[in-house]
Design a protein around this motif. Structure first.
Motif, short mmCIF file in Angstrom:
data_model
loop_
_atom_site.label_atom_id
_atom_site.label_comp_id
_atom_site.label_asym_id
_atom_site.label_seq_id
_atom_site.Cartn_x
_atom_site.Cartn_y
_atom_site.Cartn_z
N ASN A 81 -87.48 9.42 -124.59
CA ASN A 81 -88.97 8.86 -124.54
C ASN A 81 -88.53 7.92 -125.73
O ASN A 81 -88.47 8.09 -126.86
N ILE A 82 -89.28 6.58 -125.43
CA ILE A 82 -89.16 5.47 -126.30
C ILE A 82 -90.67 4.74 -126.45
O ILE A 82 -91.25 4.73 -125.39
N LYS A 83 -90.98 5.02 -127.77
CA LYS A 83 -92.53 4.43 -128.04
C LYS A 83 -92.27 3.10 -128.70
O LYS A 83 -91.99 3.02 -129.76
N LYS A 92 -94.63 2.83 -123.35
CA LYS A 92 -94.02 3.95 -123.57
C LYS A 92 -92.99 3.85 -122.37
O LYS A 92 -93.31 3.64 -121.20
N ILE A 93 -91.85 4.36 -122.51
CA ILE A 93 -90.76 4.29 -121.70
C ILE A 93 -90.09 5.71 -121.92
O ILE A 93 -89.89 6.30 -122.61
N LYS A 94 -89.86 6.39 -120.49
CA LYS A 94 -89.29 7.92 -120.29
C LYS A 94 -88.05 7.74 -119.48
O LYS A 94 -88.34 6.99 -118.32
N SER A 95 -87.21 8.31 -119.80
CA SER A 95 -85.81 8.21 -118.81
C SER A 95 -85.41 9.55 -118.71
O SER A 95 -85.50 10.66 -119.80
N HIS A 96 -84.63 10.19 -117.68
CA HIS A 96 -83.88 11.45 -117.58
C HIS A 96 -82.83 11.11 -116.75
O HIS A 96 -82.85 10.10 -115.85
N LEU A 97 -81.78 11.90 -117.02
CA LEU A 97 -80.64 11.68 -116.30
C LEU A 97 -79.88 13.30 -116.23
O LEU A 97 -79.88 14.16 -117.30
N ILE A 98 -79.72 13.65 -115.12
CA ILE A 98 -79.14 14.97 -114.71
C ILE A 98 -77.78 15.03 -114.06
O ILE A 98 -77.65 14.00 -113.16
N ALA A 99 -76.59 15.48 -114.45
CA ALA A 99 -75.20 15.08 -114.11
C ALA A 99 -74.53 16.43 -114.14
O ALA A 99 -73.85 16.92 -115.13
N PRO A 100 -74.43 17.16 -112.86
CA PRO A 100 -73.63 17.98 -112.77
C PRO A 100 -72.13 17.66 -112.82
O PRO A 100 -71.78 16.55 -112.16
N GLY A 101 -71.22 18.61 -112.99
CA GLY A 101 -69.78 18.26 -112.88
C GLY A 101 -69.03 19.49 -113.17
O GLY A 101 -69.37 20.63 -112.91
N ILE A 102 -67.63 19.25 -113.11
CA ILE A 102 -66.53 20.23 -113.15
C ILE A 102 -65.65 19.94 -114.32
O ILE A 102 -65.62 18.83 -114.64
N SER A 129 -83.85 8.58 -113.44
CA SER A 129 -84.82 7.37 -113.33
C SER A 129 -85.31 6.95 -114.92
O SER A 129 -85.23 7.58 -115.69
N VAL A 130 -86.13 5.95 -114.46
CA VAL A 130 -86.83 4.89 -115.88
C VAL A 130 -88.10 4.87 -115.38
O VAL A 130 -88.38 4.23 -114.41
N LYS A 131 -89.16 5.52 -116.33
CA LYS A 131 -90.67 5.20 -116.23
C LYS A 131 -90.92 4.38 -117.41
O LYS A 131 -90.91 4.56 -118.40
N THR A 132 -91.89 2.92 -117.01
CA THR A 132 -92.17 2.44 -118.00
C THR A 132 -93.92 2.74 -117.89
O THR A 132 -94.63 2.15 -116.89
N ASP A 133 -94.62 3.18 -118.68
CA ASP A 133 -96.08 3.53 -118.78
C ASP A 133 -96.55 4.10 -117.47
O ASP A 133 -97.22 3.78 -116.81
N ASP A 134 -95.75 5.19 -117.10
CA ASP A 134 -95.88 6.35 -116.12
C ASP A 134 -95.65 5.45 -114.83
O ASP A 134 -95.98 5.81 -113.51
N THR A 135 -94.99 4.15 -114.57
CA THR A 135 -94.80 3.53 -113.43
C THR A 135 -93.03 3.44 -113.29
O THR A 135 -92.53 3.12 -114.33
N LYS A 136 -92.74 4.13 -112.14
CA LYS A 136 -91.18 3.82 -112.16
C LYS A 136 -90.55 2.80 -111.82
O LYS A 136 -91.16 1.83 -110.93
N THR A 137 -89.78 2.19 -112.91
CA THR A 137 -89.26 0.98 -112.78
C THR A 137 -87.69 1.02 -112.23
O THR A 137 -87.15 -0.14 -111.98
N SER A 138 -87.07 1.86 -112.31
CA SER A 138 -85.74 1.95 -112.01
C SER A 138 -85.13 3.52 -111.61
O SER A 138 -85.50 4.20 -112.41
#
Length: 206
Positions: A81-83, A92-102, A129-138
């Motif tokens: 979370n970036i404010k 406000k920018i929110k991002s998440h990344l889920i990376a399963p692996g071996i 994904s990345v959201k800026t002010d609750d709008t998905k940007t990428s």
């Protein structure tokens, strides 16, 4: 009588220490968790500031093929979370990344101690994904491969503390801007970070 009890206790402790190592057929369950928050110092006379908060969790499950080799699966999950306050406007920018692996590990006990060193190779595929002010940007897709050194301390024969150094990392990341139609960007990095990173985790053997 007291002498016999002391000898029995010492013998039991010695047996526990001797068994304090990975054995064929063991299952490993563990991982690590991390939280960071950073806010750079303000510039005199300005109210502008950027606060970044990150949370990471990485559970792991492995199976020992022998007392030296282990294979398994893991999931790296990261949330940020970036404010940003600039000229009175807050973004406000929110991002998440889920990376399963071996992963695959090779253990080496240090003599008769409760300490082992290991080398680990792992590969993962991530999506987020990345959201800026609750709008998905990428949206994001990553492919990452690592070779890392680590150290394990057997607190008991089943409970371990683990430390992993940075190692060698290859990462390929593709960013797709939203809404769809804008050109995507792809970047590749190759990094040596043995002294730049250190992670601590806990694991149990079953």
């Amino acid at each position: 009588m007291k002498k016999m009890i002391v000898m029995a206790v010492l013998g039991l402790v010695g047996t526990q220490f001797a068994k304090a190592q990975v054995q064929k057929g063991d299952f490993l369950v563990g991982g690590n968790v991390g939280v960071t928050s950073t806010t750079p110092n303000k510039v005199d006379g300005s109210d502008d500031k950027t606060t970044t908060t990150t949370f990471n969790i990485s559970p792991k499950v492995g199976y020992a093929l022998s007392d030296k080799w282990m294979v398994g699966v893991f999931v790296d999950a990261g949330f940020a979370n970036i404010k940003d306050v600039d000229a009175g406007t807050t973004t406000k920018i929110k991002s998440h990344l889920i990376a399963p692996g071996i992963f695959v590990r090779n253990y080496h006990m240090l003599g008769e101690s409760k300490v082992a060193i290991f080398g680990e190779a792992n590969v993962s595929y991530g999506f987020g994904s990345v959201k800026t002010d609750d709008t998905k940007t990428s949206s994001l897709n990553t492919l990452e491969a690592n070779v890392v050194p680590g150290i394990t301390y057997f607190v008991t024969k089943r409970f371990m503390l683990e430390g992993v150094f940075g190692g060698i990392t290859y990462r390929n990341e593709t960013t797709k801007p939203q809404p769809a139609g804008a050109p995507k960007t792809t970047s590749s990095t190759f990094d040596f970070s043995f002294t730049k990173q250190f992670q601590v985790g806990v694991s149990w053997l079953f």
